[in-house]
Scaffold this motif. Structure first.
Motif, PDB file in Angstrom:
ATOM      1  N   MET A   1     -66.967  22.289 168.990  1.00 46.62           N
ATOM      2  CA  MET A   1     -67.054  22.787 167.632  1.00 46.62           C
ATOM      3  C   MET A   1     -66.055  23.909 167.430  1.00 46.62           C
ATOM      4  SD  MET A   1     -70.964  22.936 166.435  1.00 46.62           S
ATOM      5  CE  MET A   1     -71.781  21.398 166.309  1.00 46.62           C
ATOM      6  N   GLN A   2     -65.602  23.983 166.223  1.00 45.07           N
ATOM      7  CA  GLN A   2     -64.629  25.025 165.892  1.00 45.07           C
ATOM      8  C   GLN A   2     -65.286  26.401 165.911  1.00 45.07           C
ATOM      9  OE1 GLN A   2     -63.973  23.640 161.854  1.00 45.07           O
ATOM     10  NE2 GLN A   2     -64.977  25.455 161.052  1.00 45.07           N
ATOM     11  N   PRO A   3     -64.582  27.423 166.388  1.00 42.72           N
ATOM     12  CA  PRO A   3     -65.118  28.781 166.286  1.00 42.72           C
ATOM     13  C   PRO A   3     -64.923  29.307 164.866  1.00 42.72           C
ATOM     14  CG  PRO A   3     -63.003  28.804 167.405  1.00 42.72           C
ATOM     15  CD  PRO A   3     -63.346  27.360 167.144  1.00 42.72           C
ATOM     16  N   PHE A   4     -65.702  30.321 164.502  1.00 40.49           N
ATOM     17  CA  PHE A   4     -65.558  30.975 163.206  1.00 40.49           C
ATOM     18  C   PHE A   4     -64.784  32.282 163.390  1.00 40.49           C
ATOM     19  CE2 PHE A   4     -69.483  28.584 161.987  1.00 40.49           C
ATOM     20  CZ  PHE A   4     -68.985  27.968 160.848  1.00 40.49           C
ATOM     21  N   PRO A   5     -64.017  32.717 162.384  1.00 40.27           N
ATOM     22  CA  PRO A   5     -63.323  34.001 162.472  1.00 40.27           C
ATOM     23  C   PRO A   5     -64.277  35.187 162.303  1.00 40.27           C
ATOM     24  CG  PRO A   5     -62.909  32.990 160.347  1.00 40.27           C
ATOM     25  CD  PRO A   5     -63.705  31.999 161.164  1.00 40.27           C
ATOM     26  N   ALA A   6     -65.418  34.961 161.677  1.00 40.56           N
ATOM     27  CA  ALA A   6     -66.476  35.953 161.483  1.00 40.56           C
ATOM     28  C   ALA A   6     -67.786  35.183 161.393  1.00 40.56           C
ATOM     29  CB  ALA A   6     -66.238  36.746 160.200  1.00 40.56           C
ATOM     30  N   ASN A   7     -68.918  35.880 161.413  1.00 40.20           N
ATOM     31  CA  ASN A   7     -70.169  35.129 161.341  1.00 40.20           C
ATOM     32  C   ASN A   7     -70.276  34.442 159.987  1.00 40.20           C
ATOM     33  OD1 ASN A   7     -71.611  36.901 159.490  1.00 40.20           O
ATOM     34  ND2 ASN A   7     -71.847  38.292 161.211  1.00 40.20           N
ATOM     35  N   PRO A   8     -70.876  33.252 159.952  1.00 37.85           N
ATOM     36  CA  PRO A   8     -70.961  32.489 158.705  1.00 37.85           C
ATOM     37  C   PRO A   8     -71.607  33.266 157.563  1.00 37.85           C
ATOM     38  CG  PRO A   8     -71.615  31.114 160.533  1.00 37.85           C
ATOM     39  CD  PRO A   8     -71.441  32.513 161.070  1.00 37.85           C
ATOM     40  N   ASP A   9     -72.515  34.165 157.895  1.00 38.65           N
ATOM     41  CA  ASP A   9     -73.210  34.961 156.887  1.00 38.65           C
ATOM     42  C   ASP A   9     -72.249  35.852 156.102  1.00 38.65           C
ATOM     43  OD1 ASP A   9     -75.540  35.839 155.569  1.00 38.65           O
ATOM     44  OD2 ASP A   9     -75.733  37.547 156.911  1.00 38.65           O
ATOM     45  N   SER A  10     -71.163  36.258 156.716  1.00 39.12           N
ATOM     46  CA  SER A  10     -70.240  37.182 156.055  1.00 39.12           C
ATOM     47  C   SER A  10     -68.987  36.516 155.487  1.00 39.12           C
ATOM     48  CB  SER A  10     -69.838  38.297 157.025  1.00 39.12           C
ATOM     49  OG  SER A  10     -69.098  37.761 158.100  1.00 39.12           O
ATOM     50  N   LEU A  11     -68.840  35.221 155.681  1.00 37.21           N
ATOM     51  CA  LEU A  11     -67.663  34.512 155.166  1.00 37.21           C
ATOM     52  C   LEU A  11     -67.849  34.143 153.697  1.00 37.21           C
ATOM     53  CD1 LEU A  11     -66.957  32.122 158.173  1.00 37.21           C
ATOM     54  CD2 LEU A  11     -65.642  34.151 157.517  1.00 37.21           C
ATOM     55  N   ASP A  12     -66.743  34.085 152.967  1.00 40.14           N
ATOM     56  CA  ASP A  12     -66.777  33.656 151.571  1.00 40.14           C
ATOM     57  C   ASP A  12     -66.933  32.139 151.494  1.00 40.14           C
ATOM     58  OD1 ASP A  12     -66.411  36.243 150.588  1.00 40.14           O
ATOM     59  OD2 ASP A  12     -64.229  36.085 150.720  1.00 40.14           O
ATOM     60  N   ASP A  13     -67.602  31.686 150.444  1.00 44.29           N
ATOM     61  CA  ASP A  13     -67.797  30.256 150.218  1.00 44.29           C
ATOM     62  C   ASP A  13     -66.489  29.594 149.839  1.00 44.29           C
ATOM     63  OD1 ASP A  13     -70.492  30.480 150.740  1.00 44.29           O
ATOM     64  OD2 ASP A  13     -71.031  30.799 148.646  1.00 44.29           O
ATOM     65  N   PRO A  14     -66.282  28.359 150.166  1.00 40.84           N
ATOM     66  CA  PRO A  14     -67.147  27.486 150.953  1.00 40.84           C
ATOM     67  C   PRO A  14     -66.912  27.693 152.452  1.00 40.84           C
ATOM     68  CG  PRO A  14     -65.274  26.219 150.184  1.00 40.84           C
ATOM     69  CD  PRO A  14     -65.119  27.628 149.640  1.00 40.84           C
ATOM     70  N   VAL A  15     -67.985  27.712 153.217  1.00 43.30           N
ATOM     71  CA  VAL A  15     -67.919  27.825 154.670  1.00 43.30           C
ATOM     72  C   VAL A  15     -68.156  26.429 155.224  1.00 43.30           C
ATOM     73  CG1 VAL A  15     -68.961  28.845 156.722  1.00 43.30           C
ATOM     74  CG2 VAL A  15     -68.786  30.185 154.611  1.00 43.30           C
ATOM     75  N   THR A  16     -67.211  25.945 156.018  1.00 42.30           N
ATOM     76  CA  THR A  16     -67.290  24.591 156.563  1.00 42.30           C
ATOM     77  C   THR A  16     -67.238  24.639 158.085  1.00 42.30           C
ATOM     78  OG1 THR A  16     -66.164  23.733 154.616  1.00 42.30           O
ATOM     79  CG2 THR A  16     -66.204  22.310 156.533  1.00 42.30           C
ATOM     80  N   LEU A  17     -68.053  23.811 158.715  1.00 40.13           N
ATOM     81  CA  LEU A  17     -68.070  23.664 160.165  1.00 40.13           C
ATOM     82  C   LEU A  17     -67.855  22.193 160.473  1.00 40.13           C
ATOM     83  CD1 LEU A  17     -68.679  24.768 163.037  1.00 40.13           C
ATOM     84  CD2 LEU A  17     -71.078  24.244 162.594  1.00 40.13           C
ATOM     85  N   VAL A  18     -66.880  21.901 161.322  1.00 38.67           N
ATOM     86  CA  VAL A  18     -66.620  20.525 161.740  1.00 38.67           C
ATOM     87  C   VAL A  18     -67.183  20.367 163.146  1.00 38.67           C
ATOM     88  CG1 VAL A  18     -64.858  18.777 162.195  1.00 38.67           C
ATOM     89  CG2 VAL A  18     -64.551  20.396 160.310  1.00 38.67           C
ATOM     90  N   ASP A  19     -68.111  19.410 163.305  1.00 40.10           N
ATOM     91  CA  ASP A  19     -68.731  19.216 164.614  1.00 40.10           C
ATOM     92  C   ASP A  19     -67.854  18.346 165.513  1.00 40.10           C
ATOM     93  OD1 ASP A  19     -69.247  16.523 163.945  1.00 40.10           O
ATOM     94  OD2 ASP A  19     -71.356  16.886 163.500  1.00 40.10           O
ATOM     95  N   ASP A  20     -68.321  18.113 166.722  1.00 41.74           N
ATOM     96  CA  ASP A  20     -67.540  17.359 167.714  1.00 41.74           C
ATOM     97  C   ASP A  20     -67.341  15.895 167.343  1.00 41.74           C
ATOM     98  OD1 ASP A  20     -67.414  19.708 169.168  1.00 41.74           O
ATOM     99  OD2 ASP A  20     -69.076  19.172 170.491  1.00 41.74           O
ATOM    100  N   GLN A  21     -68.150  15.366 166.420  1.00 47.65           N
ATOM    101  CA  GLN A  21     -67.986  13.987 165.956  1.00 47.65           C
ATOM    102  C   GLN A  21     -67.091  13.913 164.722  1.00 47.65           C
ATOM    103  OE1 GLN A  21     -71.162  15.279 166.733  1.00 47.65           O
ATOM    104  NE2 GLN A  21     -70.869  14.374 168.750  1.00 47.65           N
ATOM    105  N   GLY A  22     -66.592  15.049 164.255  1.00 47.81           N
ATOM    106  CA  GLY A  22     -65.714  15.073 163.095  1.00 47.81           C
ATOM    107  C   GLY A  22     -66.432  15.191 161.761  1.00 47.81           C
ATOM    108  N   THR A  23     -67.748  15.387 161.787  1.00 43.15           N
ATOM    109  CA  THR A  23     -68.507  15.552 160.546  1.00 43.15           C
ATOM    110  C   THR A  23     -68.273  16.947 159.987  1.00 43.15           C
ATOM    111  OG1 THR A  23     -70.207  14.038 161.354  1.00 43.15           O
ATOM    112  CG2 THR A  23     -70.811  15.474 159.499  1.00 43.15           C
TER     113      THR A  23
END
Length: 109
Positions: A1-23
C-alpha cells in the motif's frame, strides 16, 4: 500500500488510498464513532487497514488479527465515543465502488 505524506485525518479532500490489488479507496468519513468502528471490524466484507506511525504507513490487517484489534483499541480510542483526551487510536471509513467499505485505523503511538 502507498504511504501517506501525513495522517489521513489531516489531509485535504479527496484522500485516496490505493491497495495492493489496485483498488482506489476514497476517504468517506473521518473520526468514526467507536460503535461504527466495532461494526466495521465485525463486517468480514470490509477490509481493515492499520496505519502505523499515525497513519503514515498503512498495511492490510490479516483476518486472524481482526478480533484482537477491538480489545487493543476500545479503551484507547480518541474519536467519538472513546477516551478522547488520552486515546491513541482514531479510525476512518474509506469507500470504493461498488458500495465497498474499508476501515482505516491510525495508531498514534
Amino acid at each position: 500500500m502507498q504511504p501517506f505524506p501525513a495522517n489521513p485525518d489531516s489531509l485535504d479532500d479527496p484522500v485516496t488510498l490505493v491497495d495492493d490489488q489496485g483498488t482506489s479507496w476514497v476517504l468517506h468519513r473521518k473520526r468514526l464513532a467507536l460503535r461504527a468502528v466495532r461494526r466495521l471490524l465485525k463486517d468480514a466484507a470490509a477490509p481493515v487497514v492499520w496505519g502505523d506511525v499515525g497513519g503514515l504507513r498503512p498495511r492490510p490487517v490479516a483476518e486472524a488479527e481482526r478480533s484482537l484489534l477491538w480489545t487493543r483499541i476500545k479503551d484507547e480510542y480518541k474519536g467519538p465515543g472513546g477516551a478522547r483526551s488520552v486515546g491513541r487510536y482514531v479510525a476512518h471509513e474509506f469507500r470504493a465502488e461498488p458500495g465497498r467499505r474499508m476501515l482505516f485505523i491510525e495508531d498514534h503511538c
